[in-house]
Every structure is written in structure tokens, then in C-alpha cells.
Design an enzyme around this catalytic site. Structure first.
Site, PDB file in Angstrom:
ATOM      1  N   THR A   1      -7.014   0.193   3.922  1.00  0.00           N
ATOM      2  CA  THR A   1      -5.649   0.231   4.441  1.00  0.00           C
ATOM      3  C   THR A   1      -4.713  -0.570   3.551  1.00  0.00           C
ATOM      4  O   THR A   1      -4.206  -0.042   2.570  1.00  0.00           O
ATOM      5  CB  THR A   1      -5.606  -0.213   5.909  1.00  0.00           C
TER       6      THR A   1
ATOM      7  N   GLY B   1     -10.397  -2.828   6.487  1.00  0.00           N
ATOM      8  CA  GLY B   1      -9.127  -2.981   7.171  1.00  0.00           C
ATOM      9  C   GLY B   1      -8.204  -3.995   6.525  1.00  0.00           C
ATOM     10  O   GLY B   1      -8.566  -4.698   5.575  1.00  0.00           O
ATOM     11  N   HIS B   2      -7.028  -4.107   7.092  1.00  0.00           N
ATOM     12  CA  HIS B   2      -5.960  -4.958   6.567  1.00  0.00           C
ATOM     13  C   HIS B   2      -6.397  -6.413   6.390  1.00  0.00           C
ATOM     14  O   HIS B   2      -7.134  -6.968   7.199  1.00  0.00           O
ATOM     15  CB  HIS B   2      -4.749  -4.917   7.505  1.00  0.00           C
ATOM     16  N   ASP B   3      -5.957  -7.014   5.323  1.00  0.00           N
ATOM     17  CA  ASP B   3      -6.154  -8.438   5.037  1.00  0.00           C
ATOM     18  C   ASP B   3      -7.615  -8.840   4.882  1.00  0.00           C
ATOM     19  O   ASP B   3      -7.938 -10.033   4.912  1.00  0.00           O
ATOM     20  CB  ASP B   3      -5.495  -9.297   6.120  1.00  0.00           C
TER      21      ASP B   3
ATOM     22  N   ALA C   1      -8.839  -8.564   8.484  1.00  0.00           N
ATOM     23  CA  ALA C   1      -8.903 -10.024   8.324  1.00  0.00           C
ATOM     24  C   ALA C   1     -10.325 -10.576   8.311  1.00  0.00           C
ATOM     25  O   ALA C   1     -10.521 -11.790   8.411  1.00  0.00           O
ATOM     26  CB  ALA C   1      -8.081 -10.726   9.396  1.00  0.00           C
TER      27      ALA C   1
END
Length: 229
Positions: free
Chosen positions: A136, A154-156, A174
Site C-alpha cells: 500500500t 500494509g501501510h507504515d 505499522a
């Protein structure tokens, strides 16, 4: 660490010579990836395979076996190398042996993986991202990270050097995987969880809480294996 933001990611020049280190099944899959890349943008002149364990036949998938890491270090001209070794620890050991300044390690990303500048994804040298992966945004992949078929990130999320995700492994937003982590097929790390350096997550396991370094965890939820004394 050499970091390449995907906004800077460009295919190399046409006819760039490249070899694959690792003459097993993953090596043949990486050869397929290179041919898929060449079908989109002819770039790589794949010369053959190196491996410290010689294959049973003089050719692999129609290309010659060329020698060991020592032979590869002796190359007199610049040469790109794809390190196709599935084990995180073994891949790190191979890279440590490849010491020639003639060798470079390009990031190889399947042409159908959707990555663009707006996603702010950083790739270290030698990363391999196979077909069907989904990333992402705001993701950092260290050096020689392997994402096998159909993985999601996923993000971060942060995946440090030499992390390995086997087919359909999932890293949620994260989450952080320390250097050398290995996720088996269909393993999942949920949001915000950290996995310690060198730890192994078994196939199908779901990591719901932080794991320390150098453990093996299996099951749903994932639990560390206890070794009987």
C-alpha cells in the site's frame, strides 16, 4: 544501506548482463520473473546460474551453471546479480561472500505489482518482489528482502534487511519485522506487531503479539515452540 525510492526506480539499460545466484527452485522462479520483466521492457541479458552446490546437470532451465561464489567474485567486468536463496540466514551468508566491487544487486519487481511515487515505498538493493504482491503506502523494505508470490504489506510497515515472506504471507499496517525474519506460507503478522531479529513464523501462523529475537512461533495465535531439555 542503499535505499531506492520507487519514484526513482527505473529499468536498467537494454542488454545489462545478469546472473542468478541460487540454482534451485527459487532460482528458476527468479528466472521466470526476469523473463516477465524483459517481456515488458527488455533489460536483462541473463547469462546463467551460480551456486556453491553444483546442480545435478550442467544447465538449469536451459541456462548454464557457471560456478561458485568464488568464481563469481572473480568476474572481470561489471555484472548484476539476483540472489535467489529463500532462507533469510542463508541469503545473508551468500551476500556476505559476494565481495567483488564488480557486482551489483538490482531490485527486481514484477511488472504487474502496482507501485508508484505516490505510494512512498523505499526498496533496498537486492529486493525481489514476485507476482501478485500488494503493497500500500509508506513502506520500507531493507536490503535483500524477498516477497514471494501473492504477499501483502500494509501501510507504515518496516521489513528490515534479509526478511523473507513466503507465498501469501501478510504483514499488516505499522508492523515491523527485524532483520532476517522469515514468514512461512500464509503466515500473518497483525497491525503494529513487532517480530524480533532472526525469528521464524511457521506456515499459517498468526502473530498477534510481539515476538522476541531468534524464536520459532507456530499456530493461531502464534506461540513460541518450547524445546524439551
Amino acid at each position: 544501506m542503499t535505499t531506492l525510492f520507487f519514484s526513482d526506480y527505473e529499468a536498467g539499460e537494454t542488454g545489462t548482463p545478469l546472473v542468478i545466484f541460487g540454482a534451485g527452485g527459487l532460482g528458476r522462479e527468479v528466472l521466470l520473473l526476469l523473463r516477465q520483466l524483459n517481456a515488458t521492457h527488455p533489460t536483462w541479458d541473463v547469462r546463467g546460474f551460480y551456486d556453491d552446490a553444483a546442480p545435478a546437470t550442467p544447465t538449469v532451465a536451459g541456462l548454464p551453471y557457471l560456478g561458485t561464489a568464488a568464481d563469481l567474485n572473480a568476474t572481470p567486468t561489471p555484472l548484476a546479480v539476483a540472489v535467489a536463496v529463500g532462507s533469510s540466514a542463508s541469503r545473508a551468508a551468500v551476500v556476505a561472500r559476494l565481495t567483488s566491487d564488480k557486482l551489483t544487486f538490482p531490485a527486481l519487481v514484477h511488472p504487474h505489482v502496482a507501485l508508484g511515487p505516490q505510494q512512498r515505498i523505499a526498496l533496498g538493493e537486492g529486493c525481489i518482489i514476485q507476482q501478485g504482491c500488494l503493497l500500500t503506502c509508506d513502506i520500507s523494505l531493507g536490503r535483500f528482502v524477498l516477497l514471494n508470490l501473492g504477499c501483502t504489506v500494509g501501510h507504515d510497515a518496516v521489513l528490515e534487511d534479509f526478511c523473507s515472506l513466503m507465498p501469501h504471507a501478510n504483514v499488516s499496517g505499522a508492523a515491523r519485522l527485524a532483520a532476517g525474519c522469515y514468514l512461512g506460507t500464509n503466515a500473518t503478522v497483525i497491525q503494529g506487531v513487532r517480530v524480533g531479529e532472526g525469528s521464524i513464523v511457521g506456515a499459517g501462523a498468526v502473530v498477534v503479539r510481539d515476538l522476541p529475537a531468534n524464536v520459532t512461533a507456530v499456530g493461531v495465535p502464534a506461540r513460541e515452540l518450547r524445546v524439551k531439555s
